[in-house]
Design a protein around this motif. Structure first.
Motif, mmCIF file in Angstrom:
data_model
loop_
_atom_site.group_PDB
_atom_site.id
_atom_site.type_symbol
_atom_site.label_atom_id
_atom_site.label_comp_id
_atom_site.label_asym_id
_atom_site.label_seq_id
_atom_site.Cartn_x
_atom_site.Cartn_y
_atom_site.Cartn_z
ATOM 1 N N LEU A 231 -47.211 7.059 -51.932
ATOM 2 C CA LEU A 231 -47.161 6.731 -50.419
ATOM 3 C C LEU A 231 -47.668 7.385 -49.429
ATOM 4 O O LEU A 231 -47.670 6.719 -48.404
ATOM 5 N N SER A 232 -47.069 8.488 -49.419
ATOM 6 C CA SER A 232 -47.495 9.360 -48.047
ATOM 7 C C SER A 232 -48.534 8.801 -47.778
ATOM 8 O O SER A 232 -48.673 9.361 -46.475
ATOM 9 N N ASP A 233 -50.357 8.995 -48.100
ATOM 10 C CA ASP A 233 -50.973 8.598 -47.450
ATOM 11 C C ASP A 233 -51.367 7.120 -47.374
ATOM 12 O O ASP A 233 -52.637 6.949 -46.076
ATOM 13 N N GLN A 234 -50.537 6.520 -47.601
ATOM 14 C CA GLN A 234 -50.519 4.729 -47.541
ATOM 15 C C GLN A 234 -49.564 4.909 -46.728
ATOM 16 O O GLN A 234 -50.121 3.049 -45.778
ATOM 17 N N LEU A 235 -48.622 5.265 -45.836
ATOM 18 C CA LEU A 235 -47.928 3.984 -45.110
ATOM 19 C C LEU A 235 -47.920 4.563 -43.901
ATOM 20 O O LEU A 235 -48.210 6.187 -43.550
ATOM 21 N N GLU A 236 -47.734 3.327 -42.752
ATOM 22 C CA GLU A 236 -47.702 3.976 -41.596
ATOM 23 C C GLU A 236 -46.138 4.703 -40.869
ATOM 24 O O GLU A 236 -46.367 4.765 -39.876
ATOM 25 N N CYS A 237 -45.886 5.723 -41.152
ATOM 26 C CA CYS A 237 -44.937 5.556 -40.997
ATOM 27 C C CYS A 237 -44.396 7.329 -41.687
ATOM 28 O O CYS A 237 -44.713 7.879 -42.551
ATOM 29 N N ASP A 238 -43.356 7.988 -41.224
ATOM 30 C CA ASP A 238 -42.864 9.540 -41.467
ATOM 31 C C ASP A 238 -41.682 8.962 -42.642
ATOM 32 O O ASP A 238 -41.261 8.206 -42.835
ATOM 33 N N LEU A 239 -41.902 10.266 -43.627
ATOM 34 C CA LEU A 239 -41.399 9.877 -45.127
ATOM 35 C C LEU A 239 -40.722 11.127 -45.109
ATOM 36 O O LEU A 239 -40.386 12.206 -45.017
ATOM 37 N N SER A 240 -38.901 11.022 -45.194
ATOM 38 C CA SER A 240 -38.067 11.802 -45.344
ATOM 39 C C SER A 240 -37.606 11.694 -46.920
ATOM 40 O O SER A 240 -37.093 10.663 -47.229
ATOM 41 N N ALA A 241 -37.931 12.649 -47.481
ATOM 42 C CA ALA A 241 -36.497 12.970 -48.893
ATOM 43 C C ALA A 241 -35.574 13.165 -49.195
ATOM 44 O O ALA A 241 -35.547 14.525 -48.761
ATOM 45 N N SER A 242 -34.426 12.367 -49.966
ATOM 46 C CA SER A 242 -33.451 12.423 -49.919
ATOM 47 C C SER A 242 -32.567 12.856 -51.305
ATOM 48 O O SER A 242 -33.734 11.871 -52.236
ATOM 49 N N THR A 243 -31.913 12.642 -52.057
ATOM 50 C CA THR A 243 -31.085 13.253 -53.408
ATOM 51 C C THR A 243 -31.880 13.726 -54.236
ATOM 52 O O THR A 243 -33.055 13.896 -54.068
ATOM 53 N N GLY A 244 -31.437 15.408 -54.373
ATOM 54 C CA GLY A 244 -31.803 16.262 -55.511
ATOM 55 C C GLY A 244 -32.189 17.699 -53.638
ATOM 56 O O GLY A 244 -32.798 18.554 -54.765
ATOM 57 N N VAL A 245 -32.181 17.640 -52.343
ATOM 58 C CA VAL A 245 -32.751 18.647 -52.193
ATOM 59 C C VAL A 245 -31.388 20.050 -51.985
ATOM 60 O O VAL A 245 -30.678 19.329 -50.913
ATOM 61 N N HIS A 246 -31.873 20.531 -52.906
ATOM 62 C CA HIS A 246 -30.642 22.136 -52.677
ATOM 63 C C HIS A 246 -31.343 23.265 -52.241
ATOM 64 O O HIS A 246 -29.825 23.598 -52.325
ATOM 65 N N ASP A 247 -32.086 22.884 -51.882
ATOM 66 C CA ASP A 247 -32.071 24.600 -51.993
ATOM 67 C C ASP A 247 -33.641 24.385 -50.911
ATOM 68 O O ASP A 247 -34.497 23.655 -50.557
ATOM 69 N N GLY A 248 -34.308 25.487 -50.774
ATOM 70 C CA GLY A 248 -35.501 25.679 -49.576
ATOM 71 C C GLY A 248 -36.453 24.875 -50.516
ATOM 72 O O GLY A 248 -37.621 24.685 -49.820
ATOM 73 N N HIS A 249 -37.135 25.822 -51.515
ATOM 74 C CA HIS A 249 -37.826 25.663 -52.664
ATOM 75 C C HIS A 249 -38.438 24.073 -52.379
ATOM 76 O O HIS A 249 -38.974 23.138 -52.455
ATOM 77 N N ALA A 250 -36.813 23.137 -52.890
ATOM 78 C CA ALA A 250 -37.187 21.651 -53.108
ATOM 79 C C ALA A 250 -37.639 20.681 -51.851
ATOM 80 O O ALA A 250 -38.075 20.082 -51.089
ATOM 81 N N VAL A 251 -37.125 21.678 -50.297
ATOM 82 C CA VAL A 251 -37.858 20.789 -48.732
ATOM 83 C C VAL A 251 -39.321 21.353 -48.903
ATOM 84 O O VAL A 251 -40.243 20.489 -48.823
ATOM 85 N N ILE A 252 -39.478 22.605 -49.357
ATOM 86 C CA ILE A 252 -41.447 22.725 -49.555
ATOM 87 C C ILE A 252 -42.278 21.972 -50.557
ATOM 88 O O ILE A 252 -42.956 21.481 -49.933
#
Length: 330
Positions: A231-252
């Motif tokens: 959806l990131s290329d279709q939405l007209e707003c920013d996105l943030s990932a949540s649930t399961g972000v446990h380290d820097g690799h998940a952020v990347i």
């Protein structure tokens, strides 16, 4: 490395946002998170249903005066006490840290919090995250009727405030992609995918219902990666990932599929706020190994619109099975 990002129109020094939780319910905790390197914080949510339950309990227990007078007084006192306390948390947090402070409201209706949203803005919050969830368990309401409430919440509040608004959402939608695209066109600044809900389990010894899996697991991020990537290329707003972000690799990973930021909670409960430094170091190490200087160098590189095999996002079944689990390829 340049880890700066923009989210909800706010400039963050890095994409690690500490999500709404007990980690952000006091000023001293917020300050520790900022000192540890957090890019922003979302204050502990004020729950609409929690206040309403407290109001109802006091109404029942108060046996004096006429019902209407007691009801009005108790409702006013309870709401004012909770709201004033929350507004003070916003003000004191803003005075104590130099990172964005985002307020959070857990909404179950479209009208209760319009006036409060104005007070959040006046208290100095940099943004407002609306945690909206309606359990679709009543067969008397179909999908469109329930989803209309989400639009009502957004439209009512956005008419009253000018600070950016984010929606923290779950996956209980009859047409998730279409609904999210339409919500992104309402003027909201961001969506947080996805909310983590209370999940029940059964205690076999006591034969009773109990909470299950209080903390998220690293593999939980897969659902967020799938939908942000699609959806990131279709939405007209920013996105943030949540649930399961446990380290820097998940952020990347989240940035690669198109996210602007990530919400982190469980990993900090398990490792303390100092884990933010570790996550940032992991990000910088990976970027250095790849020759990237900033997040914009690779943001969205692996979104569905940019990968050579976009069907990888839509696959729902394992295509091959092997008797040896360790040799499974799919």
């Amino acid at each position: 490395m340049d880890l700066k990002t923009t989210y909800m129109g706010l400039e963050l020094k890095n994409p690690i946002i500490v999500g709404s939780s007990e980690l952000t319910n006091k000023v001293d905790k917020v300050k520790k998170l900022a000192d540890a390197g957090a890019g922003a914080v979302v204050l502990k949510s004020l729950f609409e249903e929690q206040i309403m339950m407290e109001v109802d309990a006091r109404r029942v227990n108060n046996m004096y005066g006429s019902f209407n007078d007691v009801e009005n007084y108790v409702a006013f006192y309870t709401k004012k006490h909770n709201l004033d306390k929350y507004l003070n948390l916003i003000r004191e947090s803003k005075d104590s840290v130099d990172i964005p402070v985002i307020a959070s409201i857990n909404c179950i209706s479209s009208g209760e919090w319009v006036d409060f949203a104005k007070q959040v803005e006046k208290a100095g919050a940099d943004g407002l995250e609306l945690n909206v969830f309606i359990m679709p368990n009543d067969p008397g309401y179909d999908g469109p009727a329930l989803e209309k409430v989400y639009f009502d919440v957004v439209n009512n509040i956005e008419q009253q405030i000018s600070i950016p608004v984010a929606l923290k959402l779950g996956t209980y939608f009859s047409g998730l992609a279409r609904t999210f695209i339409d919500l992104s066109k309402t003027g909201i600044s961001a969506m947080v995918l996805f909310n983590r809900f209370y999940s029940p389990d059964v205690n076999l010894d006591k034969e009773e219902i109990r909470p299950s899996h209080i903390f998220s697991h690293p593999h939980d991020i897969s659902n967020s990666l799938r939908w942000i990537g699609m959806l990131s290329d279709q939405l007209e707003c920013d996105l943030s990932a949540s649930t399961g972000v446990h380290d820097g690799h998940a952020v990347i990973k989240s940035i690669l599929v198109g996210a602007k930021a990530t919400h982190v909670v469980s990993a900090l409960y398990k490792n303390s706020e100092s884990h933010i430094r570790t996550m940032l170091e992991q990000m910088e190490s990976w970027m250095d190994s790849k020759g990237y200087q900033s997040l914009s160098d690779f943001r969205g590189k692996l979104s569905q619109a940019h990968v050579s095999q976009p069907m990888m996002y839509e696959r729902s079944q394992f295509m091959r099975y092997y008797s040896n689990y360790g040799d499974a390829r799919y």
